[in-house]
Design a protein around this motif. Structure first.
Motif, short mmCIF file in Angstrom:
data_model
loop_
_atom_site.label_atom_id
_atom_site.label_comp_id
_atom_site.label_asym_id
_atom_site.label_seq_id
_atom_site.Cartn_x
_atom_site.Cartn_y
_atom_site.Cartn_z
N GLU A 39 6.68 0.03 6.08
CA GLU A 39 5.69 -0.16 7.14
C GLU A 39 4.51 -1.04 6.71
OE1 GLU A 39 3.32 3.94 7.33
OE2 GLU A 39 5.46 4.22 7.12
N TYR A 40 4.24 -1.09 5.40
CA TYR A 40 3.15 -1.97 4.93
C TYR A 40 3.42 -3.42 5.36
CZ TYR A 40 1.90 1.48 1.24
OH TYR A 40 1.55 2.57 0.51
N GLY A 41 4.63 -3.88 5.00
CA GLY A 41 4.99 -5.28 5.28
C GLY A 41 4.97 -5.53 6.78
N PHE A 98 1.96 -9.55 -0.95
CA PHE A 98 1.69 -8.75 -2.15
C PHE A 98 0.97 -7.45 -1.81
CE2 PHE A 98 1.85 -13.23 -3.30
CZ PHE A 98 2.93 -13.19 -4.17
N VAL A 99 1.77 -6.47 -1.40
CA VAL A 99 1.16 -5.19 -1.06
C VAL A 99 0.96 -4.32 -2.30
CG1 VAL A 99 1.79 -5.03 1.37
CG2 VAL A 99 3.40 -4.25 -0.31
N PHE A 100 1.90 -4.36 -3.22
CA PHE A 100 1.77 -3.52 -4.42
C PHE A 100 1.23 -4.33 -5.60
CE2 PHE A 100 4.95 -0.76 -2.32
CZ PHE A 100 4.26 0.44 -2.42
N SER A 101 0.29 -3.73 -6.30
CA SER A 101 -0.33 -4.42 -7.43
C SER A 101 0.68 -4.96 -8.44
CB SER A 101 -1.32 -3.50 -8.14
OG SER A 101 -2.49 -3.36 -7.37
N PRO A 102 1.68 -4.17 -8.89
CA PRO A 102 2.56 -4.72 -9.92
C PRO A 102 3.29 -5.99 -9.46
CG PRO A 102 2.86 -2.34 -9.73
CD PRO A 102 2.00 -2.75 -8.59
N ASN A 103 3.52 -6.11 -8.15
CA ASN A 103 4.19 -7.31 -7.64
C ASN A 103 3.27 -8.53 -7.74
OD1 ASN A 103 6.36 -5.69 -7.16
ND2 ASN A 103 5.98 -5.48 -4.96
N MET A 121 -2.98 -10.08 0.13
CA MET A 121 -3.30 -9.40 1.39
C MET A 121 -3.37 -7.88 1.26
SD MET A 121 -1.59 -11.54 4.41
CE MET A 121 -2.04 -13.24 4.74
N ASN A 122 -3.04 -7.34 0.09
CA ASN A 122 -3.28 -5.91 -0.10
C ASN A 122 -3.61 -5.56 -1.55
OD1 ASN A 122 -3.37 -3.10 1.05
ND2 ASN A 122 -1.91 -2.82 -0.60
N ALA A 123 -2.66 -5.82 -2.46
CA ALA A 123 -2.75 -5.33 -3.85
C ALA A 123 -4.19 -5.24 -4.35
CB ALA A 123 -1.94 -6.25 -4.75
N VAL A 222 -9.06 11.57 -4.54
CA VAL A 222 -7.65 11.20 -4.65
C VAL A 222 -7.41 9.77 -4.21
CG1 VAL A 222 -5.33 11.62 -3.71
CG2 VAL A 222 -6.79 13.55 -4.30
N PHE A 223 -6.68 9.01 -5.05
CA PHE A 223 -6.06 7.77 -4.56
C PHE A 223 -4.56 7.94 -4.62
CE2 PHE A 223 -3.48 4.08 -5.51
CZ PHE A 223 -3.61 3.41 -4.30
N VAL A 224 -3.93 7.84 -3.47
CA VAL A 224 -2.47 7.66 -3.40
C VAL A 224 -2.26 6.48 -2.47
CG1 VAL A 224 -1.80 10.07 -3.81
CG2 VAL A 224 -2.26 9.31 -1.47
C1 PHB Z 1 -1.60 -1.42 -4.59
O1 PHB Z 1 -0.48 -1.33 -5.12
O2 PHB Z 1 -2.48 -2.15 -5.07
C2 PHB Z 1 -1.90 -0.59 -3.41
C3 PHB Z 1 -0.87 -0.06 -2.63
C4 PHB Z 1 -1.17 0.75 -1.54
C5 PHB Z 1 -2.48 1.01 -1.23
C6 PHB Z 1 -3.52 0.48 -2.00
C7 PHB Z 1 -3.23 -0.30 -3.10
O3 PHB Z 1 -2.78 1.83 -0.19
#
Ligand code: PHB
Length: 399
Positions: A39-41, A98-103, A121-123, A222-224
């Motif tokens: 859903e992020y993408g 790039f939603v996830f940081s490692p990517n 746009m996200n990471a 919390v960060f998730v």
């Molecule tokens: C990230 O991987 O940087 C990331 C992913 C989801 C989020 C926030 C940061 O909600």
């Protein structure tokens, strides 16, 4: 016949003149379109496409072609391969998503080697922008929310002790470090640090919540990742009875993502987060954005902070294409992005010319219930926040 030829020739010529100047700018979009976080993408892409559709005329005859690729998981390897292909085979002018940081982290060296602007746009890991001079970010750094939240928790919420729970990968560790620095700098004490699984899989949050309940800090920060992780985490907060035990759940906006908020129900009511966007923000630009979103995607669909970044990111790309008249040169594109200002649905934003990271307002916000609807109410605004990790020159941000 001859006349027909002449007429046709003139018509072709008439079309050919603008066409010769009109560029097709290729934008490689690398995002998570499948798996737990598909859903992020979708959210980001919908916002990008909506911006393009509504602002086509800004392009002055040029076109933007989105070449979308599914980076699948947060591991980095798939994204890197896709980026390599986009650059060498598809010859994209700009990379984004790039939603996830490692990517983003894995792909950064390619942006440098190939000299392709990479707009994140996200990471959110703070130091991603230091990995290449061709990276700029329109989303956020984890420090934008976590660091001021630390100060707010100690000073305004009156928390003396806090436990921190985080998804165990770069943005989670970053969020922990930022919150801790803000909280302890304001006189609080972090009494427990709890890694809570990885981003590819939603864990059972019960044992983590139980541990917090036993230790009974004043606050649980919390960060998730937003989406399914956040929904499950808030539900477990309710199920385990942490609030009743006197532990206050706080965090960045990811834990109350708009797309998940209504389904979170009562455990979410009263949560205080620090963030930069909610669909409920009461400003004219956001009202127009949400209205356009509903018209395009239906009244039951809602934009969220990821969509806001997609919208703003597309506005930045359009600005680059327009300013460079369709001829994308990486160094010039980065100059055009430096200092770019925009009236975003989240409020005024700017790309910091020094760091290439976003500058934006941070909002202290609380979830309230009005009728059957959960809503985000803004309690306070901290204007024009620059990434505190770079401002304070912490660790890898000190460049
Ligand atoms: C990230 O991987 O940087 C990331 C992913 C989801 C989020 C926030 C940061 O909600």
């Amino acid at each position: 016949m001859r006349l027909l030829h002449t007429v046709l020739g003139a018509a072709v010529l008439a079309l050919a003149v603008p066409a010769a100047h009109a560029a097709n700018v290729k934008v490689g979009v690398v995002m998570t379109y499948s798996g737990v976080n598909a859903e992020y993408g979708d959210q980001i892409t919908r916002a990008m496409e909506l911006y393009l559709k509504l602002n086509q005329k800004e392009l002055g005859g040029h076109t933007i072609e989105l070449i979308k690729r599914d980076s699948k998981n947060p591991g980095g390897a798939v994204a890197k391969t896709l980026v390599q292909e986009l650059v060498t085979r598809d010859k994209v002018d700009i990379l984004t998503g790039f939603v996830f940081s490692p990517n983003a982290i894995a792909s950064a060296p390619i942006a440098t080697q190939a000299k392709v602007p990479m707009l994140i746009m996200n990471a959110g890991t703070a130091w991603i922008t230091t990995l290449s001079p061709y990276i700029a970010r329109v989303s956020f750094s984890m420090w934008h929310a976590a660091y001021p939240m630390g100060g707010y928790a100690a000073k305004t919420l009156g928390c003396k002790t806090a436990a921190v729970g985080y998804t165990d990968y770069p943005p989670g560790k970053d969020s922990l470090e930022a919150f801790k620095m803000g909280f302890e700098g304001a006189g609080g004490k972090v009494t427990d640090e709890i890694p809570m699984g990885n981003p590819a899989q939603v864990p059972d949050f019960t044992p983590f919540m139980q541990r917090v309940k036993d230790n009974k800090p004043d606050c649980f920060y919390v960060f998730v990742p937003a989406g399914p992780h956040a929904a499950a985490m808030v539900k477990t907060y309710g199920d385990v009875g942490l609030r009743a035990a006197g532990v206050r759940l706080i965090g960045p906006l990811d834990i109350i993502q708009d797309t998940k908020l209504q389904s979170m129900g009562d455990p979410a009511v009263g949560l205080v987060t620090m963030g930069h966007y909610a669909a409920d923000y009461d400003n004219p630009v956001n009202k127009a954005f949400v209205k356009a979103w509903h018209e395009a995607y239906g009244a039951n669909s809602t934009p969220d902070f990821m969509a806001a970044a997609g919208w703003d990111g597309m506005a930045a790309i359009v600005h680059v294409v327009k300013t460079l008249n369709g001829k994308i040169d990486a160094d010039k594109a980065m100059q055009v992005l430096a200092g770019w200002k925009f009236d975003s649905p989240r409020g005024p934003i700017m790309i910091d010319p020094q760091t290439r990271d976003i500058v934006m307002n941070a909002h202290v916000q609380r979830v309230v219930k009005k009728g059957d609807r959960l809503m985000v109410e803004v309690l306070d605004v901290i204007p024009a926040v620059k990434d505190p990790c770079k401002e304070l020159k912490v660790g890898k941000c000190a460049q």
